[in-house]
Write a protein that holds these residues in place. Structure first.
Motif, PDB file in Angstrom:
ATOM      1  N   ALA A 226     -30.579 -20.820   1.884  1.00 27.36           N
ATOM      2  CA  ALA A 226     -31.546 -21.683   1.494  1.00 27.36           C
ATOM      3  C   ALA A 226     -32.633 -21.662   2.739  1.00 27.36           C
ATOM      4  CB  ALA A 226     -31.141 -23.006   1.289  1.00 27.36           C
ATOM      5  N   GLU A 227     -31.965 -21.668   3.850  1.00 23.38           N
ATOM      6  CA  GLU A 227     -32.681 -21.829   5.173  1.00 23.38           C
ATOM      7  C   GLU A 227     -33.557 -20.428   5.416  1.00 23.38           C
ATOM      8  OE1 GLU A 227     -31.893 -21.694   9.951  1.00 23.38           O
ATOM      9  OE2 GLU A 227     -30.488 -20.788   8.767  1.00 23.38           O
ATOM     10  N   ARG A 228     -32.940 -19.457   4.703  1.00 20.29           N
ATOM     11  CA  ARG A 228     -33.914 -17.934   4.632  1.00 20.29           C
ATOM     12  C   ARG A 228     -35.136 -17.848   3.796  1.00 20.29           C
ATOM     13  NH1 ARG A 228     -28.648 -15.807   4.488  1.00 20.29           N
ATOM     14  NH2 ARG A 228     -29.150 -14.664   2.647  1.00 20.29           N
ATOM     15  N   VAL A 229     -34.697 -18.674   2.667  1.00 19.26           N
ATOM     16  CA  VAL A 229     -35.726 -18.634   1.462  1.00 19.26           C
ATOM     17  C   VAL A 229     -36.472 -19.472   1.547  1.00 19.26           C
ATOM     18  CG1 VAL A 229     -34.609 -19.943  -0.316  1.00 19.26           C
ATOM     19  CG2 VAL A 229     -35.473 -17.898  -0.921  1.00 19.26           C
ATOM     20  N   LEU A 230     -36.339 -20.721   2.011  1.00 15.78           N
ATOM     21  CA  LEU A 230     -37.514 -21.638   2.069  1.00 15.78           C
ATOM     22  C   LEU A 230     -38.676 -21.413   2.824  1.00 15.78           C
ATOM     23  CD1 LEU A 230     -35.268 -24.967   2.386  1.00 15.78           C
ATOM     24  CD2 LEU A 230     -36.836 -24.387   0.396  1.00 15.78           C
ATOM     25  N   LYS A 231     -39.894 -21.876   2.451  1.00 14.09           N
ATOM     26  CA  LYS A 231     -41.201 -21.581   3.455  1.00 14.09           C
ATOM     27  C   LYS A 231     -41.279 -23.000   4.175  1.00 14.09           C
ATOM     28  CE  LYS A 231     -43.727 -21.437  -0.462  1.00 14.09           C
ATOM     29  NZ  LYS A 231     -44.956 -21.299  -1.400  1.00 14.09           N
ATOM     30  N   PRO A 232     -41.876 -22.704   5.278  1.00 15.69           N
ATOM     31  CA  PRO A 232     -42.328 -23.842   6.029  1.00 15.69           C
ATOM     32  C   PRO A 232     -42.921 -25.128   5.213  1.00 15.69           C
ATOM     33  CG  PRO A 232     -43.088 -21.974   6.948  1.00 15.69           C
ATOM     34  CD  PRO A 232     -42.784 -21.574   5.810  1.00 15.69           C
ATOM     35  N   GLY A 233     -42.239 -26.134   5.482  1.00 19.77           N
ATOM     36  CA  GLY A 233     -42.731 -27.553   4.657  1.00 19.77           C
ATOM     37  C   GLY A 233     -41.667 -27.584   3.383  1.00 19.77           C
ATOM     38  N   GLY A 234     -40.785 -26.409   3.024  1.00 19.09           N
ATOM     39  CA  GLY A 234     -39.892 -26.449   1.912  1.00 19.09           C
ATOM     40  C   GLY A 234     -38.744 -27.492   1.948  1.00 19.09           C
ATOM     41  N   ARG A 235     -38.255 -28.199   1.257  1.00 18.19           N
ATOM     42  CA  ARG A 235     -37.221 -29.109   1.263  1.00 18.19           C
ATOM     43  C   ARG A 235     -35.926 -28.536   0.659  1.00 18.19           C
ATOM     44  NH1 ARG A 235     -39.182 -34.667   1.388  1.00 18.19           N
ATOM     45  NH2 ARG A 235     -41.006 -34.347   2.805  1.00 18.19           N
ATOM     46  N   LEU A 236     -34.713 -28.883   1.431  1.00 16.99           N
ATOM     47  CA  LEU A 236     -33.581 -28.566   1.210  1.00 16.99           C
ATOM     48  C   LEU A 236     -32.654 -29.959   0.624  1.00 16.99           C
ATOM     49  CD1 LEU A 236     -30.774 -26.642   0.524  1.00 16.99           C
ATOM     50  CD2 LEU A 236     -30.676 -26.935   3.172  1.00 16.99           C
ATOM     51  N   VAL A 237     -32.284 -30.043  -0.365  1.00 17.73           N
ATOM     52  CA  VAL A 237     -31.431 -31.366  -0.788  1.00 17.73           C
ATOM     53  C   VAL A 237     -29.998 -31.113  -1.491  1.00 17.73           C
ATOM     54  CG1 VAL A 237     -31.650 -33.427  -2.329  1.00 17.73           C
ATOM     55  CG2 VAL A 237     -33.666 -32.298  -1.348  1.00 17.73           C
ATOM     56  N   VAL A 238     -29.022 -31.636  -0.618  1.00 20.64           N
ATOM     57  CA  VAL A 238     -27.783 -31.439  -0.996  1.00 20.64           C
ATOM     58  C   VAL A 238     -27.054 -32.708  -1.444  1.00 20.64           C
ATOM     59  CG1 VAL A 238     -25.544 -30.196  -0.488  1.00 20.64           C
ATOM     60  CG2 VAL A 238     -27.865 -29.446   0.717  1.00 20.64           C
ATOM     61  N   VAL A 239     -26.373 -32.817  -2.400  1.00 24.00           N
ATOM     62  CA  VAL A 239     -25.645 -33.894  -2.981  1.00 24.00           C
ATOM     63  C   VAL A 239     -24.115 -32.964  -2.966  1.00 24.00           C
ATOM     64  CG1 VAL A 239     -24.858 -35.454  -4.750  1.00 24.00           C
ATOM     65  CG2 VAL A 239     -27.181 -34.835  -4.408  1.00 24.00           C
ATOM     66  N   SER A 240     -23.135 -33.961  -2.102  1.00 21.25           N
ATOM     67  CA  SER A 240     -21.721 -33.542  -2.062  1.00 21.25           C
ATOM     68  C   SER A 240     -20.976 -34.528  -2.452  1.00 21.25           C
ATOM     69  CB  SER A 240     -21.477 -33.124  -0.779  1.00 21.25           C
ATOM     70  OG  SER A 240     -21.644 -34.213   0.215  1.00 21.25           O
ATOM     71  N   PHE A 241     -19.462 -34.455  -2.817  1.00 29.14           N
ATOM     72  CA  PHE A 241     -18.692 -35.351  -3.494  1.00 29.14           C
ATOM     73  C   PHE A 241     -17.577 -35.760  -2.565  1.00 29.14           C
ATOM     74  CE2 PHE A 241     -21.778 -34.135  -6.767  1.00 29.14           C
ATOM     75  CZ  PHE A 241     -22.162 -35.489  -7.119  1.00 29.14           C
ATOM     76  N   HIS A 242     -17.204 -34.726  -1.537  1.00 24.94           N
ATOM     77  CA  HIS A 242     -16.016 -35.372  -0.697  1.00 24.94           C
ATOM     78  C   HIS A 242     -16.312 -34.887   0.640  1.00 24.94           C
ATOM     79  CE1 HIS A 242     -14.470 -31.285  -0.824  1.00 24.94           C
ATOM     80  NE2 HIS A 242     -14.370 -31.248  -2.054  1.00 24.94           N
ATOM     81  N   SER A 243     -15.445 -35.297   1.383  1.00 19.96           N
ATOM     82  CA  SER A 243     -15.691 -35.458   3.124  1.00 19.96           C
ATOM     83  C   SER A 243     -15.836 -33.995   3.438  1.00 19.96           C
ATOM     84  CB  SER A 243     -14.538 -36.051   3.741  1.00 19.96           C
ATOM     85  OG  SER A 243     -13.336 -35.631   3.455  1.00 19.96           O
ATOM     86  N   LEU A 244     -15.021 -32.771   2.973  1.00 24.66           N
ATOM     87  CA  LEU A 244     -15.040 -31.696   3.466  1.00 24.66           C
ATOM     88  C   LEU A 244     -16.306 -30.903   3.155  1.00 24.66           C
ATOM     89  CD1 LEU A 244     -11.619 -30.155   1.943  1.00 24.66           C
ATOM     90  CD2 LEU A 244     -12.136 -30.680   4.520  1.00 24.66           C
ATOM     91  N   GLU A 245     -17.014 -30.985   1.600  1.00 24.36           N
ATOM     92  CA  GLU A 245     -18.255 -30.732   1.680  1.00 24.36           C
ATOM     93  C   GLU A 245     -19.296 -31.342   2.684  1.00 24.36           C
ATOM     94  OE1 GLU A 245     -17.441 -30.302  -3.173  1.00 24.36           O
ATOM     95  OE2 GLU A 245     -18.449 -31.847  -2.227  1.00 24.36           O
ATOM     96  N   ASP A 246     -19.155 -32.589   2.524  1.00 23.28           N
ATOM     97  CA  ASP A 246     -20.182 -33.396   3.365  1.00 23.28           C
ATOM     98  C   ASP A 246     -20.372 -33.062   4.895  1.00 23.28           C
ATOM     99  OD1 ASP A 246     -22.293 -35.521   3.752  1.00 23.28           O
ATOM    100  OD2 ASP A 246     -20.698 -36.472   4.919  1.00 23.28           O
ATOM    101  N   ARG A 247     -19.242 -32.756   5.417  1.00 27.95           N
ATOM    102  CA  ARG A 247     -18.973 -32.496   6.863  1.00 27.95           C
ATOM    103  C   ARG A 247     -19.615 -31.086   7.053  1.00 27.95           C
ATOM    104  NH1 ARG A 247     -13.003 -32.622   7.498  1.00 27.95           N
ATOM    105  NH2 ARG A 247     -12.908 -34.603   6.305  1.00 27.95           N
TER     106      ARG A 247
END
Length: 331
Positions: A226-247
């Motif tokens: 996602a970091e590679r594909v996003l243009k400047p100003g593009g947004r990355l939004v992530v929803v996670s459901f347990h501590s391992l993912e969120d970490r």
């Protein structure tokens, strides 16, 4: 605007799309299409284009009606979301305006007994999100006691992991463990749950599911993609459901949200500028109404960031946890 009635509301769906801030004519990646909750909301903005990715063929097949109604603005791809940069490039998309991810198993998958994700519905011990690769039954049958204990401890954070692994190995000597009920019964003899606590098998099932689907490695790779594909100003939004993912998400955002690279021993080496601007100082969580309507939402956390014009940061190695390929070849 495409008026559609959503048959599925993603957890923190409205909040996620608000952070994504889709604009007319923009191109977005719904990296975990599922039932299409995020895609529907994005497509409600005139002229948007969405690439929907899911490794679950049923999710892709279930999204064809939305493809038909989107007037060519939605493209569905059956693949792992770690491949999102390559998927975009193959479709002529050099840079995207936003990427949204809903990490982990979906409610639909949990509710399908034949998929073997849940101990609440007896079915084959499968747990695969996609079509190929070893099943959870294969792992339970093949992995050594040491590997099983490590898998259950690392990915399930189960403090009784050694006892559970010992019980699994003893039980499989008597008869193959091929159903969710059989595994849940074995675990319940080792892990004793108190009233009002989670089911004794919860952490073991979580661990096997994450391991079989290589979910944490996939998340590491997907965030970097996602970091590679996003243009400047593009947004990355992530929803996670347990501590391992969120970490993992929190760590990724923190690493990319600050200057990186240089060395105190080599002051002439310039620090890499932050590639992300963090939008959520603290994770967004569901309100009481959403949790009441969907108890599975209670552990959800949303984090969002905006791509800067800085260069992509050097990849950071993922943790040295058990790997599916090593365990299944007995390494």
């Amino acid at each position: 605007m495409m008026a559609v009635v959503s048959r599925h509301i993603s957890v923190l769906g409205r909040e996620a799309v608000d952070f994504l801030a889709p604009r007319a004519g923009g191109t977005y990646v719904d990296a975990t299409f599922g039932a299409g909750g995020y895609s529907r909301l994005i497509l409600d903005v005139a002229g948007t284009r969405v690439i929907g990715i899911d490794r679950d063929r049923r999710a892709i097949l279930g999204g064809f009606d939305l493809v038909d109604r989107s007037d060519g603005r939605l493209t569905l791809v059956e693949d792992r979301f770690s491949e999102l940069a390559e998927i975009c490039a193959a479709r002529g998309i050099d840079a995207a305006d936003g990427v949204v991810m809903d990490v982990g198993v979906s409610s639909m998958q949990l509710d399908q007994s034949e998929r073997g994700f849940s101990f609440r519905h007896n079915g084959p011990l499968d747990m695969r999100m996609g079509q190929g690769g070893p099943t959870a039954a294969d792992v339970v049958a093949k992995a050594s006691e040491t590997d099983l204990a490590s898998i259950i401890y690392v990915f399930g954070e189960e403090r009784h992991s050694r006892g559970v692994a010992r019980a699994i190995v003893a039980a499989r000597k008597e008869t193959p463990i091929t159903t969710t009920q059989a595994l849940a019964d074995i675990v319940a003899k080792v892990v004793r749950a108190k009233p009002n606590e989670i089911h004794p098998a919860t952490r073991t099932f979580q661990a096997l599911r994450i391991f079989v689907n290589e979910e944490l490695d996939e998340l590491h790779l997907a965030l970097a993609a996602a970091e590679r594909v996003l243009k400047p100003g593009g947004r990355l939004v992530v929803v996670s459901f347990h501590s391992l993912e969120d970490r993992i998400v929190k760590s990724f955002f923190a690493e990319r949200g600050k200057a990186a690279g240089g060395s105190r021993h080599l002051p002439e080496v310039a620090l890499a500028a932050p590639s992300l601007r963090i939008l959520t100082k603290r994770p967004v969580t569901p309100d009481e109404a959403e949790v009441a309507a969907n108890p599975r939402a209670r552990s959800a956390k949303l984090r969002a960031a905006e791509r800067t014009a800085a260069a992509v940061h050097k990849p950071v190695a993922s943790a040295s946890w058990p790997r599916l390929s090593d365990v299944m070849r007995g390494g």
